[in-house]
Design a protein around this motif. Structure first.
Motif, PDB file in Angstrom:
ATOM      1  N   GLY A  24       0.640  -1.304  -0.055  1.00  0.00           N
ATOM      2  CA  GLY A  24       0.002  -0.055  -0.049  1.00  0.00           C
ATOM      3  C   GLY A  24       0.995   1.287  -0.211  1.00  0.00           C
ATOM      4  O   GLY A  24       2.179   0.984  -0.028  1.00  0.00           O
ATOM      5  N   ALA A  25       0.188   2.456   0.138  1.00  0.00           N
ATOM      6  CA  ALA A  25       0.921   3.684   0.200  1.00  0.00           C
ATOM      7  C   ALA A  25       0.184   4.673   0.957  1.00  0.00           C
ATOM      8  O   ALA A  25      -1.150   4.425   1.129  1.00  0.00           O
ATOM      9  CB  ALA A  25       1.364   4.063  -1.341  1.00  0.00           C
ATOM     10  N   THR A  26       0.901   5.875   1.144  1.00  0.00           N
ATOM     11  CA  THR A  26       0.011   6.705   1.689  1.00  0.00           C
ATOM     12  C   THR A  26       0.459   8.127   1.374  1.00  0.00           C
ATOM     13  O   THR A  26       1.829   8.593   1.181  1.00  0.00           O
ATOM     14  CB  THR A  26       0.390   6.841   3.365  1.00  0.00           C
ATOM     15  OG1 THR A  26       0.208   5.756   4.123  1.00  0.00           O
ATOM     16  CG2 THR A  26      -0.209   8.080   4.201  1.00  0.00           C
ATOM     17  N   LEU A  27      -0.483   9.020   0.750  1.00  0.00           N
ATOM     18  CA  LEU A  27      -0.084  10.347   0.201  1.00  0.00           C
ATOM     19  C   LEU A  27      -0.113  11.326   1.391  1.00  0.00           C
ATOM     20  O   LEU A  27      -1.280  11.267   1.855  1.00  0.00           O
ATOM     21  CB  LEU A  27      -0.778  10.560  -1.001  1.00  0.00           C
ATOM     22  CG  LEU A  27      -0.700  12.029  -1.543  1.00  0.00           C
ATOM     23  CD1 LEU A  27       0.538  12.033  -2.548  1.00  0.00           C
ATOM     24  CD2 LEU A  27      -1.896  12.200  -2.434  1.00  0.00           C
ATOM     25  N   VAL A  28       1.141  11.728   1.697  1.00  0.00           N
ATOM     26  CA  VAL A  28       1.096  12.568   3.033  1.00  0.00           C
ATOM     27  C   VAL A  28       0.980  14.229   2.434  1.00  0.00           C
ATOM     28  O   VAL A  28       0.536  14.972   3.290  1.00  0.00           O
ATOM     29  CB  VAL A  28       2.232  12.458   3.751  1.00  0.00           C
ATOM     30  CG1 VAL A  28       2.363  11.160   4.527  1.00  0.00           C
ATOM     31  CG2 VAL A  28       3.634  12.452   2.970  1.00  0.00           C
ATOM     32  N   ALA A  29       1.229  14.505   1.415  1.00  0.00           N
ATOM     33  CA  ALA A  29       1.066  15.835   0.832  1.00  0.00           C
ATOM     34  C   ALA A  29       1.131  15.912  -0.676  1.00  0.00           C
ATOM     35  O   ALA A  29       1.818  15.071  -1.394  1.00  0.00           O
ATOM     36  CB  ALA A  29       2.199  16.825   1.224  1.00  0.00           C
ATOM     37  N   ALA A  30       0.330  17.035  -1.330  1.00  0.00           N
ATOM     38  CA  ALA A  30       0.303  17.122  -2.723  1.00  0.00           C
ATOM     39  C   ALA A  30       0.238  18.698  -2.702  1.00  0.00           C
ATOM     40  O   ALA A  30      -0.804  19.293  -2.070  1.00  0.00           O
ATOM     41  CB  ALA A  30      -0.985  16.370  -3.208  1.00  0.00           C
ATOM     42  N   THR A  31       1.148  19.142  -3.381  1.00  0.00           N
ATOM     43  CA  THR A  31       0.949  20.922  -3.593  1.00  0.00           C
ATOM     44  C   THR A  31       1.227  21.411  -5.054  1.00  0.00           C
ATOM     45  O   THR A  31       1.969  20.680  -5.801  1.00  0.00           O
ATOM     46  CB  THR A  31       2.011  21.536  -2.758  1.00  0.00           C
ATOM     47  OG1 THR A  31       3.210  20.965  -3.119  1.00  0.00           O
ATOM     48  CG2 THR A  31       1.682  21.478  -1.226  1.00  0.00           C
ATOM     49  N   ALA A  32       0.713  22.260  -5.721  1.00  0.00           N
ATOM     50  CA  ALA A  32       0.830  22.730  -6.839  1.00  0.00           C
ATOM     51  C   ALA A  32       1.832  23.975  -6.926  1.00  0.00           C
ATOM     52  O   ALA A  32       1.882  24.927  -5.898  1.00  0.00           O
ATOM     53  CB  ALA A  32      -0.552  23.010  -7.576  1.00  0.00           C
ATOM     54  N   SER A  33       2.734  24.174  -7.709  1.00  0.00           N
ATOM     55  CA  SER A  33       3.461  25.074  -7.992  1.00  0.00           C
ATOM     56  C   SER A  33       2.800  26.283  -8.643  1.00  0.00           C
ATOM     57  O   SER A  33       1.838  26.082  -9.570  1.00  0.00           O
ATOM     58  CB  SER A  33       4.677  25.021  -8.407  1.00  0.00           C
ATOM     59  OG  SER A  33       4.673  24.753  -9.977  1.00  0.00           O
ATOM     60  N   ASP A  34       3.338  27.605  -8.759  1.00  0.00           N
ATOM     61  CA  ASP A  34       2.796  28.502  -9.816  1.00  0.00           C
ATOM     62  C   ASP A  34       3.058  28.080 -11.048  1.00  0.00           C
ATOM     63  O   ASP A  34       4.180  27.469 -11.277  1.00  0.00           O
ATOM     64  CB  ASP A  34       3.213  29.929  -9.648  1.00  0.00           C
ATOM     65  CG  ASP A  34       3.049  30.615  -8.513  1.00  0.00           C
ATOM     66  OD1 ASP A  34       1.895  30.268  -7.832  1.00  0.00           O
ATOM     67  OD2 ASP A  34       3.647  31.535  -8.016  1.00  0.00           O
ATOM     68  N   LEU A  35       2.378  28.435 -12.187  1.00  0.00           N
ATOM     69  CA  LEU A  35       2.697  28.231 -13.567  1.00  0.00           C
ATOM     70  C   LEU A  35       3.391  29.399 -14.088  1.00  0.00           C
ATOM     71  O   LEU A  35       2.732  30.454 -14.243  1.00  0.00           O
ATOM     72  CB  LEU A  35       1.376  27.699 -14.246  1.00  0.00           C
ATOM     73  CG  LEU A  35       0.650  26.394 -13.589  1.00  0.00           C
ATOM     74  CD1 LEU A  35      -0.524  26.171 -14.676  1.00  0.00           C
ATOM     75  CD2 LEU A  35       1.634  25.231 -13.756  1.00  0.00           C
ATOM     76  N   ARG A  36       4.194  29.333 -14.768  1.00  0.00           N
ATOM     77  CA  ARG A  36       5.114  30.512 -15.406  1.00  0.00           C
ATOM     78  C   ARG A  36       5.373  30.459 -16.871  1.00  0.00           C
ATOM     79  O   ARG A  36       5.674  29.325 -17.458  1.00  0.00           O
ATOM     80  CB  ARG A  36       6.236  30.637 -14.692  1.00  0.00           C
ATOM     81  CG  ARG A  36       6.463  30.689 -13.060  1.00  0.00           C
ATOM     82  CD  ARG A  36       7.599  31.103 -12.407  1.00  0.00           C
ATOM     83  NE  ARG A  36       7.325  31.469 -11.085  1.00  0.00           N
ATOM     84  CZ  ARG A  36       6.750  32.884 -10.407  1.00  0.00           C
ATOM     85  NH1 ARG A  36       6.399  33.872 -11.231  1.00  0.00           N
ATOM     86  NH2 ARG A  36       6.680  33.083  -9.309  1.00  0.00           N
TER      87      ARG A  36
END
Length: 187
Positions: A24-36
């Motif tokens: 199994g797995a655990t997603l602990v964080a997901a974040t998006a950066s600005d698009l440039r």
């Protein structure tokens, strides 16, 4: 790599699919950066990350379906998302291009962190040099039953129902969907 083409004022979805190994797995964080794009940017606040959640179906409504877990709701992505062994978990990524965005190719990334490490998924969006009109000219309608909404979400009070109904109406407006009636709580 996620790639899309958009017009200012338009949302565009894509999906990232994570596959868990035997433990199994655990997603602990997901974040998006600005698009440039050169000196221009689409802020990360215009990128939403949603969980593609599943609904358990015990009794299919027709012969085309069968019992099982089906992807359906798109709740906000929360940290510590558990992924069962050998299963896929999709993340719905939606980019909304601000109406004043300059045309061009924008690049950024979605950073995914698991207990096993982190990776950046490249995100590239092409913004066209024209915008959608603010007023939709295509007339249509979408049936929406607040009774079914109450049952589906287990809502017990009018205050709970009104809050969830407001979220639906906001989503409809963002995606240019017109319900047959939008005044269920305010006749």
């Amino acid at each position: 790599r996620l790639v899309g083409a958009l017009m200012p004022g338009e949302p565009e979805p894509a999906q990232i699919v994570l596959r868990a190994g035997p433990d199994g797995a655990t997603l602990v964080a997901a974040t998006a950066s600005d698009l440039r794009s050169g000196d221009h940017r689409i802020p990360a606040s215009e990128i939403s990350l949603l969980e593609v959640a599943r609904v358990r179906v015990e009794s299919p409504i027709d012969s085309a379906g069968g019992p099982g877990d089906y992807p359906d709701p798109l709740p906000p992505l929360k940290a510590a998302l558990e992924i069962r062994p050998h299963e896929n978990q999709a993340i719905w990524v939606s980019v909304r291009v601000p109406e004043d965005a300059a045309a061009g190719d924008y690049e950024g990334a979605i950073r995914l962190e698991t207990r096993g490490g982190a990776t950046d998924v490249p995100l590239r969006v092409h913004v066209f040099d024209f915008t959608l009109p603010r007023t939709t000219r295509l007339h249509g309608g979408f049936g929406f039953d607040t009774g079914a909404m109450r049952r589906y979400h287990g809502l017990e009070t009018d205050a709970e129902a009104r809050a969830v109904y407001d979220l639906y109406l906001r989503s409809f407006a963002e995606h240019r969907i017109t319900p047959y009636s939008f005044f269920a709580f305010d006749p």
